[in-house]
Design a protein around this motif. Structure first.
Motif, short mmCIF file in Angstrom:
data_model
loop_
_atom_site.label_atom_id
_atom_site.label_comp_id
_atom_site.label_asym_id
_atom_site.label_seq_id
_atom_site.Cartn_x
_atom_site.Cartn_y
_atom_site.Cartn_z
N GLN A 20 -28.77 4.81 10.42
CA GLN A 20 -27.65 4.67 9.93
C GLN A 20 -27.29 5.82 10.53
O GLN A 20 -26.00 5.63 10.09
CB GLN A 20 -27.75 4.13 8.84
N PHE A 21 -27.46 7.23 10.24
CA PHE A 21 -27.12 8.47 11.01
C PHE A 21 -26.40 8.40 9.57
O PHE A 21 -25.24 9.47 9.59
CB PHE A 21 -26.62 8.76 12.16
N LEU A 22 -26.85 8.17 8.00
CA LEU A 22 -26.30 8.63 7.34
C LEU A 22 -26.28 9.79 6.50
O LEU A 22 -27.86 11.29 6.64
CB LEU A 22 -26.31 7.19 5.82
N LEU A 23 -25.34 10.54 6.24
CA LEU A 23 -25.15 11.78 5.31
C LEU A 23 -26.50 12.81 4.39
O LEU A 23 -27.13 13.19 3.87
CB LEU A 23 -23.92 12.73 4.50
N THR A 24 -26.48 11.57 3.34
CA THR A 24 -27.35 11.35 2.57
C THR A 24 -28.43 11.08 2.30
O THR A 24 -29.51 11.09 1.59
CB THR A 24 -26.66 10.39 1.02
N SER A 25 -29.37 10.48 3.57
CA SER A 25 -30.52 10.30 3.99
C SER A 25 -31.30 11.76 5.10
O SER A 25 -32.51 11.66 5.11
CB SER A 25 -31.00 9.11 4.75
N LYS A 26 -30.40 12.85 4.79
CA LYS A 26 -31.09 13.79 5.50
C LYS A 26 -31.27 14.49 4.55
O LYS A 26 -31.65 15.03 3.63
CB LYS A 26 -29.97 15.03 6.15
N PRO A 27 -32.86 14.92 4.74
CA PRO A 27 -34.07 16.23 4.17
C PRO A 27 -32.71 17.64 3.84
O PRO A 27 -32.03 17.74 4.48
CB PRO A 27 -34.76 16.50 4.08
N VAL A 28 -33.26 17.57 1.87
CA VAL A 28 -32.07 18.98 1.33
C VAL A 28 -33.40 20.20 1.73
O VAL A 28 -34.31 19.66 0.40
CB VAL A 28 -31.20 18.82 0.21
N VAL A 29 -32.89 20.99 1.07
CA VAL A 29 -33.77 22.11 0.69
C VAL A 29 -31.97 22.77 0.16
O VAL A 29 -31.09 23.67 0.06
CB VAL A 29 -34.04 23.51 2.16
N TYR A 30 -32.19 22.98 -1.80
CA TYR A 30 -31.58 23.91 -2.19
C TYR A 30 -31.25 25.10 -2.24
O TYR A 30 -33.05 25.37 -2.56
CB TYR A 30 -30.63 23.25 -3.87
N VAL A 31 -31.06 26.52 -1.89
CA VAL A 31 -30.77 27.65 -2.25
C VAL A 31 -30.45 27.81 -2.97
O VAL A 31 -28.87 27.89 -3.75
CB VAL A 31 -29.80 28.00 -0.88
N ALA A 32 -30.75 28.55 -4.62
CA ALA A 32 -30.23 28.65 -5.20
C ALA A 32 -29.76 29.90 -5.96
O ALA A 32 -30.87 31.29 -5.83
CB ALA A 32 -31.10 28.35 -7.18
N ASN A 33 -28.48 30.53 -5.90
CA ASN A 33 -27.81 31.99 -5.17
C ASN A 33 -27.59 32.37 -6.50
O ASN A 33 -27.14 32.37 -7.09
CB ASN A 33 -27.04 32.05 -4.35
N VAL A 34 -28.51 33.88 -6.92
CA VAL A 34 -28.33 34.50 -8.15
C VAL A 34 -28.60 36.00 -7.11
O VAL A 34 -27.54 36.05 -6.03
CB VAL A 34 -30.22 34.46 -8.21
N ASP A 35 -27.39 36.45 -8.49
CA ASP A 35 -27.60 38.00 -8.96
C ASP A 35 -28.74 38.52 -8.58
O ASP A 35 -30.30 38.44 -9.26
CB ASP A 35 -26.56 38.55 -9.69
#
Length: 360
Positions: A191-206
């Motif tokens: 279905q080529f949907l956006l929310t089925s794509k795998p995700v890696v979160y980057v927690a951007n800190v100081d």
């Protein structure tokens, strides 16, 4: 393989992208600084290549690569076209996986689009926009499937699956977090949907939060709930590191107690996220890593080098990397019976060092 770097405006996406690719993507303190996506190609870190090249006295080393796309910041209402949203969403559709940058630091000099730092709210903002866009797509697919059921009852299964997917999205959850068997997953992927794509979160800190803080704990919790990856890093520090020589970088990282840069961890995590592995070839001319999808068989892996290699495949002579290093040479490994001769049904493994035998 393409990875789209997404997030709200002013969370550090372009700063991270600059560090990843040293491409100098524009980074400024206002929304929509990035409108057209910047694209950069980055090598996948692989310390095995240097050792293999030394073993074979190779003249050239070629790592494998990933492509990162810096996509402009999304805002609330993007799925309805707010803030050039339709254009940005179309860019996300074109990538294989998503690197979602989340702001996890306080800085009164950097404006937050919603006025305060709140990783949970920020992640929900992005996810909801992607969910709304997917629901709109599913409605069109559902209409088509229902009309097909009238002509042939075999399409009822498609309707049932689309209904389950819609209900999941309506509960506010991305499709990547939905439990499904392989057959259902294949249907979802089609279905080529956006929310089925795998995700890696980057927690951007100081720099003070480089080992994590209260904000990063929120990101880690959300990632765990949906089965996504998460990396904690300081994009500004990584950008500074990327401008240094190898020797300077090592000293700088030592000062922060970092054994490995955040970017190296991100690239490796992204590579794994896409279900990719590397096999290696080595010789006097070149030592090289080749990217294949996990589960690829030997003839198709050979085809990555040249289509003639797949067509004329006879067998693959394979030794795993650690064994080769231990034996000291391919011939020595062969003499000890550690080189395997594999045929057309062999499934390639991470770190296989290969010599393909072909007939063209």
């Amino acid at each position: 393989m393409k990875l789209g770097v997404v997030g709200l405006p002013n969370v550090g996406k372009s700063t991270l992208f600059n560090a990843i690719t040293k491409a100098g993507a524009q980074a400024a303190n206002y929304p929509f600084c990035t409108i057209e996506p910047n694209v950069g190609v980055v090598a996948v870190p692989d310390e095995r290549l240097e050792k293999l090249a030394a073993l074979y006295d190779s003249k050239k080393i070629t790592p494998t690569f990933l492509e990162f796309v810096d996509i402009a910041g999304l805002v609330k209402g993007a799925s309805r076209g707010e803030g050039l949203g339709n254009k940005f969403l179309s860019h996300i559709r074109e990538v294989d996986a998503i690197v979602h940058v989340v702001r996890c630091f306080d800085d009164e000099n950097i404006t937050h689009v919603d006025g305060s730092v709140d990783p949970t709210r920020d992640i929900e903002t992005i996810n909801f926009e992607l969910i709304f866009a997917d629901l709109e797509t599913l409605e069109r697919r559902m209409t088509k499937a229902l009309s097909m059921v009238k002509a042939d009852k075999k399409f009822q299964e498609d309707v049932d699956r689309l209904t389950s997917m819609r209900q999941w999205l309506e509960s506010g959850k991305p499709l990547r977090s939905m439990k499904m068997d392989e057959e259902f997953k294949q249907f979802v992927d089609e279905q080529f949907l956006l929310t089925s794509k795998p995700v890696v979160y980057v927690a951007n800190v100081d720099e003070a939060g480089i080992n994590g803080n209260a904000y990063t704990s929120e990101v880690e919790r959300i990632a765990a709930e949906e089965g996504s990856g998460v990396i904690v890093l300081c994009a500004k520090l990584e950008e500074d590191l990327s401008a240094l020589s190898d020797e300077e970088r090592e000293l700088f990282m030592g000062e922060y107690g970092l054994a490995e840069s955040g970017l190296d961890r991100l690239v490796k995590a992204s590579y794994a996220l896409l279900g990719l592995i590397s096999y290696l070839t080595a010789g006097e001319k070149e030592t090289r890593a080749w990217t294949i999808v996990k589960g690829t068989k030997a003839p198709q892996a050979a085809g990555k080098i040249h289509s003639d290699f797949e067509r004329g495949f006879i067998r693959a002579e394979i030794v795993d990397y650690d064994t080769l290093i231990e034996c000291g040479s391919f011939n020595a490994a062969k003499e000890r019976g550690r080189v395997r001769s594999e045929g057309k049904d062999y499934v390639m493994q991470e770190g296989d060092v290969v010599l393909f035998r072909i007939n063209v």
